[in-house]
Every structure is written in C-alpha cells, then in structure tokens.
Design a protein around this motif. Sequence first.
Motif, PDB file in Angstrom:
ATOM      1  N   LYS A  49      -2.800   2.237  10.928  1.00 44.41           N
ATOM      2  CA  LYS A  49      -2.684   1.079  10.038  1.00 44.41           C
ATOM      3  C   LYS A  49      -1.391   0.299  10.259  1.00 44.41           C
ATOM      4  N   GLU A  50      -0.731   0.533  11.383  1.00 46.01           N
ATOM      5  CA  GLU A  50       0.478  -0.211  11.723  1.00 46.01           C
ATOM      6  C   GLU A  50       0.225  -1.115  12.932  1.00 46.01           C
TER       7      GLU A  50
ATOM      8  N   LEU B  74       1.019  -8.715  20.146  1.00 45.67           N
ATOM      9  CA  LEU B  74       0.587  -7.745  19.142  1.00 45.67           C
ATOM     10  C   LEU B  74       0.315  -6.405  19.816  1.00 45.67           C
ATOM     11  N   MET B  75       0.944  -5.353  19.294  1.00 45.30           N
ATOM     12  CA  MET B  75       0.776  -4.019  19.865  1.00 45.30           C
ATOM     13  C   MET B  75       0.314  -3.053  18.782  1.00 45.30           C
ATOM     14  N   PHE B  76      -0.656  -2.215  19.158  1.00 43.51           N
ATOM     15  CA  PHE B  76      -1.273  -1.285  18.223  1.00 43.51           C
ATOM     16  C   PHE B  76      -1.168   0.149  18.737  1.00 43.51           C
TER      17      PHE B  76
ATOM     18  N   GLU C 203      -7.004  -7.082  10.786  1.00 37.59           N
ATOM     19  CA  GLU C 203      -7.897  -6.812   9.667  1.00 37.59           C
ATOM     20  C   GLU C 203      -7.625  -5.469   9.004  1.00 37.59           C
ATOM     21  N   LYS C 204      -7.342  -4.426   9.798  1.00 34.75           N
ATOM     22  CA  LYS C 204      -7.137  -3.088   9.247  1.00 34.75           C
ATOM     23  C   LYS C 204      -5.655  -2.705   9.172  1.00 34.75           C
ATOM     24  N   THR C 205      -4.786  -3.656   9.433  1.00 40.81           N
ATOM     25  CA  THR C 205      -3.345  -3.376   9.465  1.00 40.81           C
ATOM     26  C   THR C 205      -2.729  -3.507   8.085  1.00 40.81           C
TER      27      THR C 205
ATOM     28  N   LYS D 271       4.470   3.811   0.819  1.00 35.33           N
ATOM     29  CA  LYS D 271       3.090   4.139   1.163  1.00 35.33           C
ATOM     30  C   LYS D 271       2.383   2.902   1.680  1.00 35.33           C
ATOM     31  N   LEU D 272       1.427   3.111   2.556  1.00 39.30           N
ATOM     32  CA  LEU D 272       0.724   1.987   3.169  1.00 39.30           C
ATOM     33  C   LEU D 272      -0.374   1.452   2.250  1.00 39.30           C
ATOM     34  N   ASN D 273       0.041   0.848   1.145  1.00 36.05           N
ATOM     35  CA  ASN D 273      -0.910   0.152   0.290  1.00 36.05           C
ATOM     36  C   ASN D 273      -0.827  -1.355   0.579  1.00 36.05           C
TER      37      ASN D 273
END
Length: 301
Positions: A40-41, A69-71, A122-124, A177-179
């Motif tokens: 998610k980053e 952009l790097m995932f 979208e999911k980041t 937290k990743l909210n």
Amino acid sequence: DSLKDLLSNKEEYLMLATNIYGDKPDLKSQQEISVMVKRKEAVLELIKIPIFDFSRMKSSDSTIYAGILMFRKPDKNQLIIINDGNQVDKIVNTIYQNSQKYQLKESMSYETMWRPFENELEKTKRIFISNDGAYHKINLQTLMNPDGTYLMDRFQFINVPSVNSIEDYRQTISLRKLNGRSNEIVVIGNPIFNFQMDSTGTRGSQYSNLPGTEEEVKSIVGLFRTRSGYNANSLTQEQASELNLKQIKSPLILHIATHGYFDVNSAKKDPLLGSGLLLNGAGDSFNSSIEKWTELDDDGI
C-alpha cells in the motif's frame, strides 16, 4: 523562476564539485528502491526538465514535469509526463496561492498537478515523495478533488529530500497506520508567558497575552471534530509548554499560534539559533530581573 532554477542548478554543481557533504550519495536503482517499498506504499520522484531547443542548441523557456512512480512490484513502475510544465508553474503561482490566501475552494490545481498520477495510485495509502520545481511551493494534502474531498483524506504523504533516503526516514519518524493518512491534529495557542511576579508585583513581560489565539485554537479543533476520522487535540495555557510540544510525534497537522522572536546577536553566531517560538514561561526566561522559572529544557523558548 528561471533565475531560481539557474541558481539551484549552480548550487548543485558547486556541492558536487567541492564535495562539501563528503562522499557522493549512494544512488539506488528503481529495483533497489522497490525493495524498500511496502504494501500500500508508493514512491514518487518529481523532476522538472527544461525542453531543449535543437534549432538554437540551447534550453528553451518551456519545461515538462516527469514523475517516476515506483511500487513494491517493479513491473508496476511508471513514468508519467506532464507536458506543459509552464502551466503547472502558472497554476501554482496564481490559482493555488490565491486559493490559500483567500480560503477559496478550487480543483484546477488538483486537475493540473495530481490528476495525471491518480489512476496509478488506486490502492496506495502512503506516498514517499521527492518534490521538484513548483511542487516545492504547495502542500499536496490541500489539493481538492472536484468531488470535494482532499488528498489528505486519501493519502499519507512523506516528503523526502531523495528517494534514496526512504529507509532512513522509517527509522527517524513515527509512521502512522495506513488508513490513508495520519489522523492526528494538534493545535497550540495562548501560552502563559509569565508565571512569576516581578519586583512591581505584576507579571510584567514584553510579550502580551494572546487570548485571541485560544479562540483560534477552539475554532480549528471544532472544525476537524465535525469531520469523521480525525483526532483533534488542543494545548492551551498551562498545557502550551515546550515539553508537551517536544512529545508530539508526526501529526498530520501541527498548528502553533504564539509570539516569535528574532535575536540579531544570536543570529550572527548561528542563524539557526537567532529565532524561535515562545511558549509557557518564556517571559520569565527572558526577564533578567528574576531567576528562570525552571532550569530544565522546558524554558518556553
């Protein structure tokens, strides 16, 4: 802006030529950076690039912005180009700055500066970002989507000087937290500058109280408490201390309403020590007719 860019490039050249910061940085490949990225980053490196005019064999006045952009999975990495860099600069210097100054709602800044990246994120939830050019002048969290939501409602932005330093930042800052973001808002105002009486029996100080800032604090906290998902807290009067400020860890927003100071003599020795903010007890510390109200690091300055 072209003069600023020229000076920035010269500064970078001088730093590399003089080796003022020691060894050259350990540059990492995209694959190496992807290893540091978690679920998610994403990592976004922005680069402002002047367009070369081959007919004149020199850089033109036109620019583009390149966003790398790097995932976590390198095969998802993308290079996104914003072709009209001059338009980006114009939007920031006019529409965006006026919207912040006059508290206007506008989505053109979002459409110009963020929409090109939207579909890939979208999911980041968390984005490590290294800015360049006009992106240094804005707070991406304040960009408003046409649907009325803000980027701060979706993402947690971590600004880094270089995408090579992500792991260093993980060790030195407290990541929430990743909210989608950190949800903590801390607002400080109306400190008590003088706790002790002087020789005249009054709490004399060159710094007047700021009761209006307490109303400012209440207004800001009230605004965020009407929006779900935020944890807004205030520190006023006795709670508006240097000790409490130092215990705050990476909030989404830290707002401080108080007096500041600038001391010319201190600035000559070290510019970083020439100015500061005043919190509880600062008036006592500055008042030479009485002893400091504390010998600890919590002197309010």
